[in-house]
Design a protein around this motif. Sequence first.
Motif, short mmCIF file in Angstrom:
data_model
loop_
_atom_site.label_atom_id
_atom_site.label_comp_id
_atom_site.label_asym_id
_atom_site.label_seq_id
_atom_site.Cartn_x
_atom_site.Cartn_y
_atom_site.Cartn_z
N GLU A 225 12.78 2.66 -6.43
CA GLU A 225 11.83 3.73 -6.70
C GLU A 225 10.41 3.28 -6.39
O GLU A 225 9.60 4.04 -5.83
CB GLU A 225 11.94 4.16 -8.16
N LEU A 226 10.08 2.04 -6.74
CA LEU A 226 8.76 1.51 -6.44
C LEU A 226 8.52 1.47 -4.94
O LEU A 226 7.43 1.81 -4.44
CB LEU A 226 8.61 0.11 -7.02
N ALA A 229 7.98 4.99 -3.67
CA ALA A 229 6.68 5.49 -4.11
C ALA A 229 5.55 4.89 -3.29
O ALA A 229 4.58 5.57 -2.96
CB ALA A 229 6.48 5.16 -5.59
N LYS A 230 5.69 3.63 -2.92
CA LYS A 230 4.66 2.98 -2.12
C LYS A 230 4.64 3.55 -0.70
O LYS A 230 3.57 3.82 -0.14
CB LYS A 230 4.92 1.47 -2.07
N ASP A 232 6.13 6.49 0.51
CA ASP A 232 6.08 7.95 0.68
C ASP A 232 5.02 8.65 -0.16
O ASP A 232 4.61 9.76 0.17
CB ASP A 232 7.44 8.56 0.35
N ARG A 233 4.59 8.01 -1.26
CA ARG A 233 3.70 8.75 -2.17
C ARG A 233 2.41 8.00 -2.49
O ARG A 233 1.75 8.29 -3.49
CB ARG A 233 4.46 9.08 -3.47
N TYR A 235 1.72 5.18 -3.70
CA TYR A 235 1.67 4.44 -4.97
C TYR A 235 0.75 3.24 -4.81
O TYR A 235 0.82 2.50 -3.83
CB TYR A 235 3.08 3.98 -5.34
#
Length: 269
Positions: A225-226, A229-230, A232-233, A235
């Motif tokens: 998930e990390l 997130a980094k 695509d989103r 993070y």
Amino acid sequence: MPISEDLSEVVGRTVSGNGVWHAELLPAINDDHGGVIVEMEEHMDTETFLTMLRTSMLQWKQQGKKGVWIKLPIGLAHLVETAVKTPSTIPANATHRVGVGAIILNDKREVLVVQEKSGILQGTGLWKIPTGVVEEGEDISVAAIREVKEETGIETEFVEVLGFRQSHKTFFEKSDMFFICMLHPLSFDIQKQELEIEAAQWMPFEEYAAQPFAQKHELFRRINELCLAKVDRSYAGFSLQLVSNFSDQPSFLYLNSKDLGKSRSGINP
């Protein structure tokens, strides 16, 4: 052991009836940390050892020595109980182990993964990110780069710490700090380490994340998930900033530079 023996008790045991100091000292050499090292070789009975130990500790205390390390060969094992009866104020050994895991993705959205030859994952067929232990005097960012290079031959540069996990009663009953790092690849041809690594490859991230074990094990899921997130989103993890500590030695502060920059520009309250 500490140098904290009561002086009156020592003097009472080491001064003869005519008041002449006569007790011998244990053989010792200075160490590099303000203490002494005693290497016992000759046979000695318990009572003699105790007298010499107390006398020696008195002198070492007067000299400002900070601690005593006593090395006893197997032939003098009967002296161990006497040596350890003095309460020790020397700090215990390390309470924590620090580990790193490295997430590296290439331009094809493939993640660098390995299979290990030893440990609890040996023979499971599980593909995992490169991991390892931070060495003494080594920065987290440097350790992550080194472990990837050692296991796969891939050159990388540090990007961020995406997160970290703390657990207790793990390796040798110690607490464990595990830092999940994002690295950027600088090379792509894999040359795996033969001693510890069974296999290494670039694997499509979706295939890596779909492994049954990775789906079942929460730590693996969170790492995935990390990573997403980094990628695509946007993070924001913790990048490193060189700072000086109180001893004027350089060190690294890991911080969220993205949100820190927003706060400085007035975008965040």
